[in-house]
Design an enzyme around this catalytic site. Sequence first.
Site, PDB file in Angstrom:
ATOM      1  CG  HIS A 124     -31.070  22.105 -11.538  1.00 37.94           C
ATOM      2  ND1 HIS A 124     -30.183  23.130 -11.289  1.00 37.94           N
ATOM      3  CD2 HIS A 124     -32.248  22.460 -10.965  1.00 37.94           C
ATOM      4  CE1 HIS A 124     -30.811  24.084 -10.610  1.00 37.94           C
ATOM      5  NE2 HIS A 124     -32.063  23.702 -10.397  1.00 37.94           N
ATOM      6  N   GLY A 172       0.820  -1.210   0.000  1.00 41.21           N
ATOM      7  CA  GLY A 172       0.000   0.000   0.000  1.00 41.21           C
ATOM      8  C   GLY A 172       0.845   1.247   0.000  1.00 41.21           C
ATOM      9  N   GLY A 225      14.769  -4.747  -0.470  1.00 41.53           N
ATOM     10  CA  GLY A 225      15.287  -5.327  -1.698  1.00 41.53           C
ATOM     11  C   GLY A 225      16.357  -4.462  -2.315  1.00 41.53           C
TER      12      GLY A 225
END
Length: 461
Positions: A438, A43, A118
């Site tokens: 509207h 995330g 990594g």
Amino acid sequence: MADTNGTAFDIVVLGAGSGGYAAALRAAQLGKNVALIEADKVGGTCLHNGCIPTKALLHAAELADNAREGAHFGVHSTLDRIDMGGVNQYKDTVIGGLYKGLQGLIKSRKITVIEGHGKLVGQNAVQVGDTTYTGEHVILATGSYARSLPGLEIGGRVITSDQALTLDFVPKSAIILGGGVIGSEFASVWKSFGADVTIIEALPHLVPNEDVALSKAFERAFRKRGIAFNLGVRFQGVTQNDNGVHVTLEDGKSFDADLLLVAVGRGPRTSGVGYEEQGITLDRGFVITDEKLHTGVGNIWAVGDIVPGLQLAHRGFAQGIFVAEQIAGLNPQPIVESGIPRVTYSHPEVASVGLTEAAAKEVHGEDAVEILEYNLAGNGKSKILDTQGFIKLVRQKDGPVVGVHMIGDRVGELIGEGQLIVNWEAYPEDVASLIHAHPTQNEALGEAHLALAGKPLHAHN
């Protein structure tokens, strides 16, 4: 395909933020065997330390404003206090629910998630701890960090957005260094929560990447709210003690407050991860790619905040999908940077897509651009919401709309149609023929295009 030890994949994605996890999800959907490497939580910044938590705070701030200002609408209420424990619990619940959902989605696509730092150690290899994972393709998506200024150390009462998101109190006063999106959003939150706020911005305007007309209107709105700002002046230094911070500027002005929030942008997270050692070109830390997001080295691609351009989660999503589809042999259209929508979720909001007036004149010529501004005072729903602002349209003369720029509460929700207008190169007459419900604020977009098409309904010629 994966080997017997489970370390060989079709695609290895380094970083599981917006760009990385989007690439992984789409690649897996297209039948690829994917490894997703993440040092923290899937995330990334957007979900855990950026978009989602800041917007949760902004919603809480809106509720505080509603409680404080209810009498204007005939609803008499009082704002007793801001309970930051409760605000943070609400914020963390939102994050937690989305995080759980994302984890489930990644698992359902059979993506291998590898936890740890990594490092790129070859053109098709990423090392995590003592294990090396290989992929026919590698996608770099290591994201960004909250940047500071040279010599300005973060600590104590000098904080970045990372610390600001976890404060368990509302500062009585705050100085914000940087008047871009992050600085403006925190200024909006803290002012709504009752703090005295001062913004320091080195450039001539707040939200300086927006059309100048929006920036000026934004400044008027902030001034009306009592948010102070100093523009076109550089930060000089800060000292701090147990009582607060003392900030000095190069023009000799100085300010005292409880906190200094450093919001001068985000830097690419590319240091110490092996990129340069593998021959990847960096410029000020950003990974240089071609228009297809290929690095020019082997089968290595890059997406998200490490690629020069807008540092936005939805840009990362789009780039991740784009790269995954290329790897899968599809032929997706390259992403046009100017077609990416931009929103500052403050009070009021600023939303835009496409070229500013200045950029359009630079591209198409000074006399080849038409401008129209539609005041939200003529829009029924905006009147009901008691919000002020306008929509500014930028059109290539006798051609399509090339920019849509808006300021006002909740206008961020209108940018979807603005994006379609700009990216599909719609003419004002095309949009004018559409029927907008509207009363909605969305109707104001239709009215603006009616006016630009030469047949205004509720606007003067």
